[in-house]
Design an enzyme around this catalytic site. Structure first.
Site, mmCIF file in Angstrom:
data_model
loop_
_atom_site.group_PDB
_atom_site.id
_atom_site.type_symbol
_atom_site.label_atom_id
_atom_site.label_comp_id
_atom_site.label_asym_id
_atom_site.label_seq_id
_atom_site.Cartn_x
_atom_site.Cartn_y
_atom_site.Cartn_z
ATOM 1 N N HIS A 163 53.966 71.692 13.040
ATOM 2 C CA HIS A 163 52.914 72.291 12.223
ATOM 3 C C HIS A 163 53.178 73.787 12.031
ATOM 4 O O HIS A 163 53.209 74.535 13.005
ATOM 5 C CB HIS A 163 51.548 72.096 12.904
ATOM 6 C CG HIS A 163 51.110 70.662 12.951
ATOM 7 N ND1 HIS A 163 50.008 70.210 12.270
ATOM 8 C CD2 HIS A 163 51.662 69.581 13.562
ATOM 9 C CE1 HIS A 163 49.876 68.899 12.487
ATOM 10 N NE2 HIS A 163 50.863 68.503 13.267
ATOM 11 N N CYS A 166 51.232 75.933 10.916
ATOM 12 C CA CYS A 166 50.093 76.763 11.320
ATOM 13 C C CYS A 166 50.166 77.112 12.805
ATOM 14 O O CYS A 166 49.636 78.138 13.232
ATOM 15 C CB CYS A 166 48.770 76.086 10.986
ATOM 16 S SG CYS A 166 48.505 74.501 11.793
ATOM 17 N N GLN A 201 46.970 65.392 11.485
ATOM 18 C CA GLN A 201 47.989 64.389 11.809
ATOM 19 C C GLN A 201 47.372 63.109 12.394
ATOM 20 O O GLN A 201 47.835 62.003 12.115
ATOM 21 C CB GLN A 201 48.991 65.014 12.790
ATOM 22 C CG GLN A 201 50.182 64.101 13.071
ATOM 23 C CD GLN A 201 51.186 64.739 14.005
ATOM 24 O OE1 GLN A 201 51.340 65.965 14.011
ATOM 25 N NE2 GLN A 201 51.864 63.947 14.809
ATOM 26 N N CYS A 233 48.083 70.734 6.500
ATOM 27 C CA CYS A 233 46.970 70.755 7.442
ATOM 28 C C CYS A 233 45.713 71.262 6.744
ATOM 29 O O CYS A 233 45.738 72.236 6.002
ATOM 30 C CB CYS A 233 47.360 71.608 8.640
ATOM 31 S SG CYS A 233 46.326 72.999 8.959
ATOM 32 N N GLU A 234 44.625 70.536 6.960
ATOM 33 C CA GLU A 234 43.398 70.872 6.239
ATOM 34 C C GLU A 234 42.696 72.109 6.810
ATOM 35 O O GLU A 234 41.783 72.638 6.199
ATOM 36 C CB GLU A 234 42.439 69.678 6.226
ATOM 37 C CG GLU A 234 41.819 69.330 7.562
ATOM 38 C CD GLU A 234 40.936 68.075 7.459
ATOM 39 O OE1 GLU A 234 41.065 67.321 6.486
ATOM 40 O OE2 GLU A 234 40.132 67.878 8.378
ATOM 41 N N HIS A 235 43.130 72.562 7.970
ATOM 42 C CA HIS A 235 42.484 73.734 8.563
ATOM 43 C C HIS A 235 43.075 75.047 8.056
ATOM 44 O O HIS A 235 42.392 76.053 8.017
ATOM 45 C CB HIS A 235 42.605 73.693 10.091
ATOM 46 C CG HIS A 235 41.966 72.469 10.688
ATOM 47 N ND1 HIS A 235 42.545 71.724 11.690
ATOM 48 C CD2 HIS A 235 40.802 71.849 10.379
ATOM 49 C CE1 HIS A 235 41.747 70.706 11.989
ATOM 50 N NE2 HIS A 235 40.701 70.755 11.204
ATOM 51 N N HIS A 236 44.357 75.029 7.704
ATOM 52 C CA HIS A 236 45.021 76.281 7.294
ATOM 53 C C HIS A 236 45.724 76.182 5.943
ATOM 54 O O HIS A 236 46.287 77.158 5.470
ATOM 55 C CB HIS A 236 46.051 76.690 8.351
ATOM 56 C CG HIS A 236 45.457 76.881 9.723
ATOM 57 N ND1 HIS A 236 45.422 75.871 10.664
ATOM 58 C CD2 HIS A 236 44.851 77.937 10.287
ATOM 59 C CE1 HIS A 236 44.832 76.310 11.766
ATOM 60 N NE2 HIS A 236 44.469 77.557 11.568
HETATM 61 ZN ZN ZN Z 1 46.511 74.013 10.842
#
Ligand code: ZN
Length: 211
Positions: free
Chosen positions: A165, A167, A137, A96-99
């Site tokens: 996920h 995260c 995703q 995941c690109e956020h975490h």
């Molecule tokens: Zn994430």
């Protein structure tokens, strides 16, 4: 390695002089992160961690360097078959690109050929090429579908991904077993309810004696 290639490209934009400036390797940054969380990067267990993380990141992001167009077009075959082709339960491992934490699960891919089919083994490789990047995703799902539409030119494409996920799970944002489901339907899969339902019912079926 893809990470090196990206660094080189960035340096080219700055002119020749910038290329001589050494970019800190991923391992140097990892060492700084370890120190920032209060760890001792020099202790025995962590000594080689920065190098291992660098290798892992290079592997997990190698999709950026892959040419999905070439992957698909080198394995196109002319056929007299126009029924749905489905490849289901393809393992997906992405980040995941956020975490920068993993998400993982299964992808189901289907298309309706229009004179051409693509070698079956290329579909899981296509999934990997997009999954081995920083992703969300939803975008991963769309990219797989659009690549097939663009390069195989079928009458339609359907992609469904079910994933968990870390995260969400590890941080307690969601219940332990919650699965995110995303889908992208193009062409015949978008226009015809019957086609879409056939795909969705086939991916729900458990393997007969094959599983
Ligand atoms: Zn994430």
């Amino acid at each position: 390695m893809p990470s090196n290639r990206r660094r080189t490209n960035r340096n080219e934009g700055n002119g020749g002089a910038a290329a001589a400036v050494r970019q800190p390797a991923i391992r140097d940054h990892v060492r700084a992160v370890l120190a920032a969380i209060g760890e001792d990067p020099a202790r025995e267990g962590l000594e080689k961690t920065p190098e291992r993380v660098e290798k892992a990141f290079s592997f997990l992001t190698q999709g950026y360097a892959q040419d999905v167009g070439a992957l698909l077009t080198q394995a196109l075959f002319t056929v007299d078959y126009d029924e749905m082709v489905i490849i289901k339960d393809i393992d997906v491992f992405s980040m995941c690109e956020h975490h920068l934490l993993p998400f993982f699960g299964r992808a189901h891919v289907a298309y309706l050929p229009k004179g051409k089919v693509v070698g079956l083994s290329k579909i899981p490789r296509l999934v990997d090429a997009f999954a081995r990047r920083l992703q969300v995703q939803e975008r991963l799902t769309v990219q797989i579908a659009e690549a097939i539409q663009q390069h195989v030119k079928p009458r339609g494409v359907g992609v469904v991904i079910e994933a968990m996920h870390l995260c969400m799970i590890m941080r307690g944002v969601e219940k332990q077993n919650s699965v995110a489901v995303t889908s992208c339907m193009l062409g015949g899969f978008r226009e015809k309810l019957q086609t879409r339902e056939e795909f969705l019912s086939l991916i729900k079926k458990k393997h007969g004696g094959l599983g």
